[in-house]
Design a protein around this motif. Structure first.
Motif, PDB file in Angstrom:
ATOM      1  N   SER A 355      80.042  12.092  33.258  1.00  9.04           N
ATOM      2  CA  SER A 355      81.376  12.345  33.674  1.00  9.04           C
ATOM      3  C   SER A 355      82.027  13.174  32.540  1.00  9.04           C
ATOM      4  O   SER A 355      82.791  14.229  32.962  1.00  9.04           O
ATOM      5  CB  SER A 355      82.237  10.796  33.666  1.00  9.04           C
ATOM      6  N   ARG A 356      81.624  13.000  31.234  1.00  6.58           N
ATOM      7  CA  ARG A 356      82.263  13.802  30.213  1.00  6.58           C
ATOM      8  C   ARG A 356      81.488  15.326  30.296  1.00  6.58           C
ATOM      9  O   ARG A 356      82.484  16.426  30.400  1.00  6.58           O
ATOM     10  CB  ARG A 356      81.669  13.526  28.776  1.00  6.58           C
ATOM     11  N   ARG A 357      80.572  15.549  31.021  1.00  2.00           N
ATOM     12  CA  ARG A 357      79.975  16.810  31.469  1.00  2.00           C
ATOM     13  C   ARG A 357      81.075  17.631  32.271  1.00  2.00           C
ATOM     14  O   ARG A 357      81.219  18.615  32.366  1.00  2.00           O
ATOM     15  CB  ARG A 357      78.391  16.598  32.062  1.00  2.00           C
ATOM     16  N   ASN A 358      81.577  16.699  33.128  1.00  2.00           N
ATOM     17  CA  ASN A 358      82.456  17.567  34.188  1.00  2.00           C
ATOM     18  C   ASN A 358      83.965  17.421  33.721  1.00  2.00           C
ATOM     19  O   ASN A 358      84.659  17.754  34.499  1.00  2.00           O
ATOM     20  CB  ASN A 358      82.374  16.670  35.302  1.00  2.00           C
ATOM     21  N   MET A 359      84.170  17.069  32.591  1.00  2.00           N
ATOM     22  CA  MET A 359      85.728  16.940  31.864  1.00  2.00           C
ATOM     23  C   MET A 359      85.707  17.370  30.749  1.00  2.00           C
ATOM     24  O   MET A 359      85.062  16.718  29.962  1.00  2.00           O
ATOM     25  CB  MET A 359      86.141  15.512  32.236  1.00  2.00           C
ATOM     26  N   GLN A 360      86.460  18.254  30.229  1.00  8.50           N
ATOM     27  CA  GLN A 360      86.606  18.775  28.914  1.00  8.50           C
ATOM     28  C   GLN A 360      88.086  18.967  28.500  1.00  8.50           C
ATOM     29  O   GLN A 360      88.829  18.907  29.332  1.00  8.50           O
ATOM     30  CB  GLN A 360      85.531  20.148  28.881  1.00  8.50           C
ATOM     31  N   VAL A 361      88.319  19.284  27.476  1.00  5.37           N
ATOM     32  CA  VAL A 361      89.669  19.400  26.685  1.00  5.37           C
ATOM     33  C   VAL A 361      89.905  20.563  25.924  1.00  5.37           C
ATOM     34  O   VAL A 361      89.035  21.207  25.384  1.00  5.37           O
ATOM     35  CB  VAL A 361      89.725  18.029  25.998  1.00  5.37           C
ATOM     36  N   VAL A 362      91.066  21.011  25.851  1.00  5.92           N
ATOM     37  CA  VAL A 362      91.654  22.400  25.119  1.00  5.92           C
ATOM     38  C   VAL A 362      92.996  21.430  24.304  1.00  5.92           C
ATOM     39  O   VAL A 362      93.762  20.949  25.092  1.00  5.92           O
ATOM     40  CB  VAL A 362      92.241  23.407  26.052  1.00  5.92           C
ATOM     41  N   PHE A 363      93.081  21.700  23.058  1.00  8.81           N
ATOM     42  CA  PHE A 363      93.861  21.374  22.274  1.00  8.81           C
ATOM     43  C   PHE A 363      94.926  22.316  21.806  1.00  8.81           C
ATOM     44  O   PHE A 363      94.757  23.521  22.021  1.00  8.81           O
ATOM     45  CB  PHE A 363      93.519  20.437  21.098  1.00  8.81           C
TER      46      PHE A 363
END
Lengths: 539, 289, 315
Positions: A355-363
Motif C-alpha cells: 500500500s505504501r508503494r502506491n501512497m506517498q506524502v509531501v510536507f
C-alpha cells in the motif's frame, strides 16, 4: 511633515547589503502596507525604525520619526520612543510573551516604565486595554500566564502591550501569518479599529497582497532590499503598472490550467469510514479516570482514482491527524481506512508495504523534509525501499533521474546536497521523492504554505501537471482556500474533528452551507474582491 | 515570511573551512595531539626509565638533566608524566567507549520505542545519577580491587546514562521531523530510520559530549589514583604522583606542580576541542560573538 | 501541582528503593567476613558461628534486607564492626564536619558563579567576557584535589594563614572550626563555580535571543533592565538543573577533599570503612548520601515549579 520619513535608507549586515535606498513616508492616521517576498528586506526596514537591529547591522541615510532623527538618536532617546510613541507587534505570538510572567505584569510593565504610574494605576490601565483588545476580565484576569492562552489570544496581548500608551506609530510585522484565516480576520479587524480610534499610523508588513489591500491606504512593494513601487492601494493594484507588482498580483490569484475530473463511479481509491482518533489528556487528578481529546471524530469520505480533493479547516481541526492516519503513520482509535481495496488499520509494516508503494506524502516545510546529511539521489530514492525486488544501483539512478525530470529539475542535481537548493526547488525535490514509485495517491500537507507567492504558483502548476500526466490522485490539506480552489475538484470542510461539509470545491466556496465553511470563506483574504472593494470605496 | 533560516551546510570541505577558522578547536586539537603524541612516544622512548630508582638523585628540582626534577625515589618526573599520560588517556578513552557503546543504543531505543522502555531508561538514569559518581567508583574499586581496569568500569558506568540521555534527547527531537515521517511513509522500520536518519544527525552532539566525558574521565581517573584505587605502582599515574607529592610539598613543591599541570592542560585541551567541535559541527548551537 | 509533586515524590522514593537494593547487593558480593573481621584471625570456628548468628548474618538474604531497611527507617543503622559503636552516632559525629563543608562551598560557588555568568552574558564579546570565560575554562579543567594542594601550599605552608589540615571540632567555638573548613570549601567550590558560571552565561545568552526579550525591548526598556526582569528568571531553569547535579558532585568531592585535608567527615568515614570492610558503615553512609542527593533533586524539581508557571499548571 510626515509622521515617519525614510530617505535613502541603506543597511548592511557585515558585508552583505540588505537594504538599498529605501524611501518611504507615513502620515499620522494612515495605514501603509509593506509587501514583499522573503528576503525583500521588509522586516529589516521595520527593525531599523525601532532600532532593534542585529549587532552587526549598519544603517545609513535618514529616518525621521515625529521630527526625531532615529539613526542619530542615542539609546536613551530610543527607549523613550519605543513602547510609548512607537509600538510593535510581531509575527510569532507563541514565543513573543515571557512565559514566566503574567499577562497583567507584561502589559502594565511598559505603562509603569513610561508614565511612572503606581502599580495599581498601571494595572487598571492594563485591564482597560486588555478589555479593549477582546480579553475581558472574567475569562482573562491579569493573573493569567501566556501558556494558558491560545495563539490568537496571545497576539491580542501583544497588541495590548504595543497599543497600551496609544502610540503615534504602530508597526505590525506579519501579525497574522502564524494564525489561521478566521483568527487572521479577527486580528486584522482589531488592528483596523484601534488605529482608527487613536489615529495611529500603521506600518503593516505582510507577504499577503490580499491582506494588505484590505487594510492599507497606500502600499509599498519591495523586492531584494529595494522599493519597486509605492502608491495608493486601489490604484497601484488595479493598474499594476510595475511589472513586479503585476507578477505578484498574478501569482497570488494563479490558477493552474487543468481539466477538472468529475467524480467517477469507479471503485474508490481511498475509503475512510468512521475514522476516530483520541489523544490522552494529562489527568487533572491522580485518581480520576483518564481523559481523552477526540482529534478526529467519525470521519467518512472516499476518493476516486485520479481525483484531487482538498481537506480544509482551521488550525487544530484535526486535518493533519487525519492525514497521518491515512498515511498509516498514526493508528486510528476507531473506524476503517481502506486504500485500493486493502484495509490499512491494524497492519504491520511488512503488510503495509504494497500500500505504501502506491501512497506517498509531501510536507509543508521544504527545509525540514530532508535529512541534511544525505545527497539528493539518496533522498529522492528513499521510497524505492518499498520495491521488491530492490532495483539495481543503475536502475535506481535512472529512476531518480526520471523523477527529477518529472518535477522540472535536472538529473545532474542528484549529486548535490539539499542545502544547495532554494525553498521552491526543495519542494520540487520532495515531490520527486513522492512520485518516484509512481504512486496512485499523494497526500500533501500544506505543501505550498511556506512558499512565496511566485514560487507557490509554479509548484501548483507542477501539481496540476503531474495530476494530468501521471493520473495521481491528491488529498490536499490546506488552510488556504485560494490554493484549494486552484488545484482541487472536491473539498472536505473539517471542523473540530468532523467533516461538516463536502462537495465540488467551487460550489462549496461560492455557496457555503455550514457555519464552519461560511466562517472560512468570509475570513479568507481574496485579492480580486479586496481590490474591487477598495475601488468601490474610492468612488 | 519566516522560512529564511539558513540551511546547515554539511559538506566535508565546509566543515574543514570552519574548523580551520575556529581558534578554540585548533588550540584544543593541538594540545590533545601533543598529549597523545607524548603518550605514544613513551612506549618507544622516555628520557629516563621510570622503573629506575636512583636514590642518590631523589627530589632534585628542575635542571638540565631532569627538566621537571625527580621524585622521592629519584625517578625522572617528565618521564613519569609521559608514561602517566598513557594510563590517563587509555582509561578515559575506554570509559567513554563503554558509555557510548551502551548508552547510545539505549537512548536511541528508548526514543524509538517510547512508553515503558523509555520510562524504564529514565528511572535507570535517575538511579545512577543519585549515586555521587566518585563514591560509587570507590565502592566498585573496593569490591573488585584497585587497578586500571576497575577504574575504567567504575568511570564507564557513569558515562552510560550520560550518553543515553544525550542520545535520547537528540533522537526525540528528530522523530517528529518531516524527513523521518517521509522515511516512515517510505516503509522504513525503526532500526533502519535510526541508523540512516537519527544517528548521523545526533553524531555531532555525541562527539561533543564525548570530549566532555573524556575530560571528566581524565579527572576522575586522577582522583581514583590519588586515593590509591587507580593504576597501581610501579605504573606511574598522575593522580598517584600527586598523592606522593602531598606529604613532601614543604620541601619539594615541584613534585605537585607538574603532574597537576599535566592534568589541567590535558583537560583544558579536550574542553577547548569540545567547544570548538560544537561550534564547527552544529551551526544551530554556534554562539554569536 | 499536587499531581506534579506526588509524581516527583514517587520517583524519588522509587529511586531510593532501587538504590537500597543496589547498595545491599553490592555489599553482599563484597568479599570479607564481618565476624572474622571483628574477632580477628585467631578466632575459633565456634566463636565465629556464634557471632554470625548474633549479628543475623546467617538469616536469609531477604530477611536481612528488610531488617536493614526497616532499621534505617527508625534511625537504627546498626553497629560498626570496627568502631564498635552505633553507625548513627558515627554519622552524627562526622556530619557536623561534612554538612558545614558542603553548605559553605555550595553558597560560595553560587555567589561567585551566577553574578559572574550574568556579567559575562551582559557584556558578550567584550574583553571582560573573553577573559572571564578564559578563567572559567581553566577553572573547569582544574581537579579539585590538586587545587586543594596548591591552596595548602600557598595559604598554609607559605603564608601560614590557616591550618594545613585537620579539624579542631566545634567545642572551641565556631571560628576555629570554620577556619579549618575555609580552604577545603574554596577548593571544592571554585571548580564547581567555573562550571556554573559557564552554564549561567550560556543560559542567559540563549534566553536573550528569545522573542519575548525583543518584545520587552520594544516596550522601551533598556537592555540592562530587560536582563534582570525578563532574562534572569528564565535562565534560572537550566542553572538550577546544573546546581542539583552539582550537589552530587559536591558530596563525592568531600570524599577526596576530606582526605586531602585530613578532615574527619562522612567522606573520609566511608572511604575508611570501605578499605576496612566495615560494611554496615558503608551501607549506612552511602544510603544517607544517596538520600540527600534525591532530596536535593526533589527540591530542585519543586523550585522549577515555583519559577515556571507552565510546570505549575501541569497539574
Amino acid at each position: 511633515m510626515s509622521l515617519l520619513e525614510i530617505e535613502n535608507l541603506k543597511l548592511s549586515i557585515g558585508d552583505t547589503p540588505i537594504l538599498k535606498d529605501i524611501d518611504l513616508t507615513l502620515e499620522t492616521g494612515e495605514v501603509m502596507g509593506l509587501v514583499g517576498e522573503s528576503g525583500s528586506g521588509k522586516s529589516m526596514t521595520a527593525l531599523t525604525v525601532m532600532q532593534l537591529l542585529p549587532h552587526a547591522a549598519k544603517a545609513s541615510g535618514r529616518v525621521t520619526f515625529d521630527g526625531i532623527d532615529i539613526l542619530a538618536a542615542p539609546e536613551d532617546a530610543m527607549n523613550r520612543l519605543r513602547g510609548d510613541d512607537i509600538g510593535m507587534v510581531f509575527q510569532e505570538p507563541m514565543t513573543a510573551l515571557n512565559p514566566v510572567k503574567t499577562i497583567g505584569e507584561q502589559v502594565a510593565e511598559g505603562i509603569r516604565w513610561h508614565t511612572g504610574a503606581s502599580r495599581a494605576n498601571a494595572e487598571a490601565r492594563a485591564r482597560a486595554i486588555l478589555d479593549r483588545v477582546g480579553l475581558p476580565e472574567r475569562q482573562f484576569p491579569l493573573t493569567r500566564y501566556p501558556h494558558e492562552l491560545s495563539g490568537g489570544q496571545r497576539q491580542r496581548v501583544v497588541i495590548a502591550i504595543a497599543c497600551a500608551l496609544k502610540p503615534k506609530l504602530l508597526i505590525a510585522d506579519e501579525p497574522t501569518t502564524a494564525l489561521d484565516v478566521v483568527l487572521q480576520a479577527q486580528i486584522l479587524e482589531l488592528l483596523r479599529d484601534l488605529v482608527q480610534e487613536d489615529r495611529m499610523g500603521l506600518l503593516l508588513i505582510s507577504h499577503d497582497l490580499a491582506v494588505v489591500t484590505d487594510m492599507a491606504d497606500r502600499v509599498t512593494i519591495m523586492r531584494h532590499g529595494e522599493v519597486m513601487e509605492t502608491g495608493e492601494t486601489a490604484r497601484t493594484l488595479s493598474q499594476q503598472k510595475h511589472p513586479y507588482t503585476r507578477q505578484l498580483a498574478e501569482a497570488s490569484v494563479h490558477v493552474p490550467d487543468r481539466r477538472t475530473k468529475a467524480g467517477t463511479d469507479a471503485e474508490p481509491l481511498l475509503q475512510v469510514t468512521g475514522a476516530e482518533k483520541d489523544y490522552p489528556i494529562r489527568r487533572t487528578s491522580l485518581f480520576g479516570p483518564p481523559r481523552h481529546f477526540r482529534a478526529v471524530d467519525g470521519v467518512s469520505f472516499s476518493l476516486a482514482p485520479g481525483q484531487s480533493k482538498a481537506l480544509v479547516g482551521r488550525s487544530g481541526c484535526g486535518k493533519s491527524t487525519l492525514a497521518r492516519m491515512i498515511l498509516a503513520l498514526d493508528h486510528p482509535t476507531g473506524g476503517s481506512i481502506r486504500f485500493d481495496g486493502t484495509e490499512l488499520t491494524g497492519r504491520t509494516e511488512a503488510e503495509l508495504k504494497p500500500s505504501r508503494r502506491n501512497m506517498q506524502v509531501v510536507f509543508q516545510d521544504p527545509y525540514g523534509s530532508f535529512n541534511p546529511r544525505h545527497k539528493v539521489e539518496r533522498l529522492v530514492a528513499e521510497p524505492l525501499h518499498l520495491l521488491e525486488p530492490q532495483p539495481s544501483p543503475a536502475d535506481r539512478r535512472d529512476r531518480v533521474a526520471q523523477a527529477l525530470v518529472d518535477v522540472g529539475m535536472s538529473p545532474a542535481d542528484m549529486d548535490k546536497y539539499p542545502h544547495e537548493f532554494s525553498g521552491g526547488q526543495r519542494q520540487r525535490l520532495s515531490i520527486a521523492r513522492a512520485v518516484i514509485t509512481r504512486p496512485r495517491l499523494i497526500v500533501a500537507d500544506e505543501p505550498v504554505s511556506a512558499l512565496d507567492v511566485s514560487i507557490r504558483a509554479q509548484i501548483l502548476d507542477l501539481f496540476a501537471d503531474l495530476n494530468q500526466r501521471l493520473g495521481v490522485a491528491y488529498l490536499f490539506i490546506t488552510h488556504d482556500l485560494t490554493v484549494a480552489r486552484a488545484i482541487t475538484d472536491q473539498v472536505l470542510v473539517m471542523h473540530e474533528g468532523r467533516i461538516v461539509e463536502e462537495g465540488d470545491t467551487n460550489r462549496v466556496f461560492d455557496n457555503p452551507r455550514s457555519d464552519a465553511a461560511r466562517a472560512l470563506v468570509e475570513a479568507a483574504p481574496d485579492l480580486e474582491r479586496a481590490i474591487a472593494r477598495r475601488l468601490a470605496a474610492a468612488q | 515570511m519566516s522560512m529564511e533560516a539558513p540551511p546547515p551546510e554539511n559538506t566535508p570541505e565546509h566543515w574543514l573551512r570552519l574548523a580551520l577558522r575556529n581558534r578554540s578547536f585548533l588550540t584544543g586539537l593541538l594540545i590533545t595531539a601533543l598529549i597523545a603524541a607524548m603518550a605514544l612516544i613513551s612506549y618507544a622512548w622516555t628520557p629516563y626509565d621510570v622503573t629506575d630508582l636512583i636514590v642518590a638523585d631523589r627530589m632534585k628540582t628542575m635542571s638540565a638533566e631532569h627538566i621537571f626534577g625527580t621524585d622521592h625515589f629519584g625517578r625522572d618526573i617528565f618521564s613519569m608524566i609521559m608514561v602517566g599520560a598513557r594510563n590517563s588517556i587509555a582509561v578515559a578513552i575506554v570509559a567513554v567507549g563503554v558509555g557510548m557503546g551502551i548508552g547510545v543504543p539505549l537512548g536511541c531505543w528508548a526514543a524509538a520505542r517510547g512508553g515503558f522502555v523509555d520510562e524504564a531508561l529514565m528511572r535507570f538514569n535517575d538511579l545512577v545519577f543519585a549515586f555521587p559518581a566518585l563514591l560509587s567508583a570507590v565502592m566498585i574499586t573496593a569490591v573488585f580491587g584497585p587497578g586500571a581496569i576497575n577504574a575504567i568500569i567504575a568511570i564507564g558506568i557513569f558515562n552510560v546514562p550520560v550518553f543515553a540521555r544525550v542520545a535520547r534527547a537528540g533522537a526525540l527531537a528528530l522523530w517528529p521531523r518531516e524527513y523521518v515521517l517521509a522515511a516512515r511513509a517510505a516503509g522504513k522500520g525503526k532500526v533502519l530510520i535510526t541508523l540512516e536518519h537519527i544517528l548521523p544527525n545526533i553524531a555531532s552532539m555525541l562527539l561533543v559530549q564525548g570530549t566532555i566525558q573524556f575530560a571528566l574521565g581524565i579527572i576522575a581517573e586522577a582522583a581514583l589514583s590519588y586515593l590509591g584505587l587507580g593504576a597501581q605502582p610501579p605504573m606511574p599515574s598522575w593522580g598517584r604522583m600527586l598523592f606522593d607529592a602531598q606529604t613532601r610539598m614543604m620541601v619539594a613543591p615541584h613534585l605537585a606542580i607538574f603532574p597537576g599541570l599535566a592534568i589541567v592542560i590535558t583537560v583544558l585541551g579536550l574542553n577547548l576541542l569540545g567547544d570548538g567541535l560544537r561550534d564547527v559541527l552544529d551551526p544551530r548551537l554556534r554562539r554569536e560573538r | 501541582m499536587t499531581a506534579f509533586i506526588l509524581k516527583r515524590l514517587g520517583i524519588g522514593l522509587a529511586t531510593l528503593v532501587l538504590a537500597s537494593i543496589v547498595v545491599f547487593a553490592v555489599m553482599e558480593i563484597l568479599p570479607g567476613d564481618p565476624a572474622q573481621l571483628m574477632l580477628g584471625f585467631n578466632a575459633t570456628e565456634d566463636a565465629l558461628q556464634a557471632l554470625r548468628n548474633e549479628m543475623g548474618l546467617n538469616d536469609p538474604v531477604l530477611w536481612r534486607y528488610f531488617a536493614w531497611v526497616g532499621g534505617m527507617l527508625i534511625g537504627d543503622f546498626g553497629n560498626s564492626y570496627t568502631y564498635s559503636s552505633p553507625v548513627i552516632e558515627l554519622i552524627g559525629e562526622r556530619a557536623i564536619v561534612s554538612l558545614p563543608l558542603a553548605v559553605i562551598s555550595l553558597i560560595l560557588s553560587t555567589l561567585i558563579a551566577i553574578p559572574v555568568g550574568m556579567f559575562a552574558a551582559a557584556r558578550r564579546g567584550s574583553v571582560a567576557d573573553t577573559s572571564v570565560m578564559g578563567v572559567t575554562q581553566l577553572g573547569v579543567a582544574i581537579p579539585n584535589f590538586w587545587f586543594a594542594l596548591l591552596l595548602i601550599y600557598l595559604f598554609a605552608v607559605w603564608l601560614r594563614l590557616v591550618p594545613a589540615g585537620g579539624f579542631p571540632g566545634w567545642s572551641g567555638g565556631i571560628w576555629p572550626g570554620v577556619r579549618s573548613l575555609l580552604l577545603p570549601a574554596v577548593a571544592l567550590a571554585l571548580p564547581q563555580a567555573a562550571i556554573l558560571a559557564r552554564v549561567t552565561r550560556s543560559a542567559m545568552l540563549e534566553v536573550l535571543g528569545e522573542d519575548y526579550i525583543r518584545t520587552a525591548r520594544a516596550k522601551g526598556m533598556p537592555r540592562r533592565v530587560v536582563l534582570w526582569r525578563h532574562a534572569l528568571r528564565n535562565a534560572l531553569i537550566p542553572v538550577l538543573t546544573i546546581m542539583g547535579l552539582q550537589f552530587a558532585f559536591l558530596l563525592a568531592g568531600t570524599i577526596i577533599i576530606e582526605n586531602v585535608f585530613y578532615l574527619p567527615g562522612l567522606g573520609r568515614l566511608v572511604f575508611q570503612a570501605i578499605t576496612q570492610r566495615d560494611l554496615i558503615v558503608v551501607e549506612g553512609v552511602v544510603m544517607l548520601l544517596v538520600a540527600s542527593v534525591v532530596i536535593v533533586n526533589l527540591a530542585v524539581d519543586l523550585t522549577y515549579a515555583l519559577v515556571d508557571p507552565r510546570l505549575r499548571a501541569r497539574a
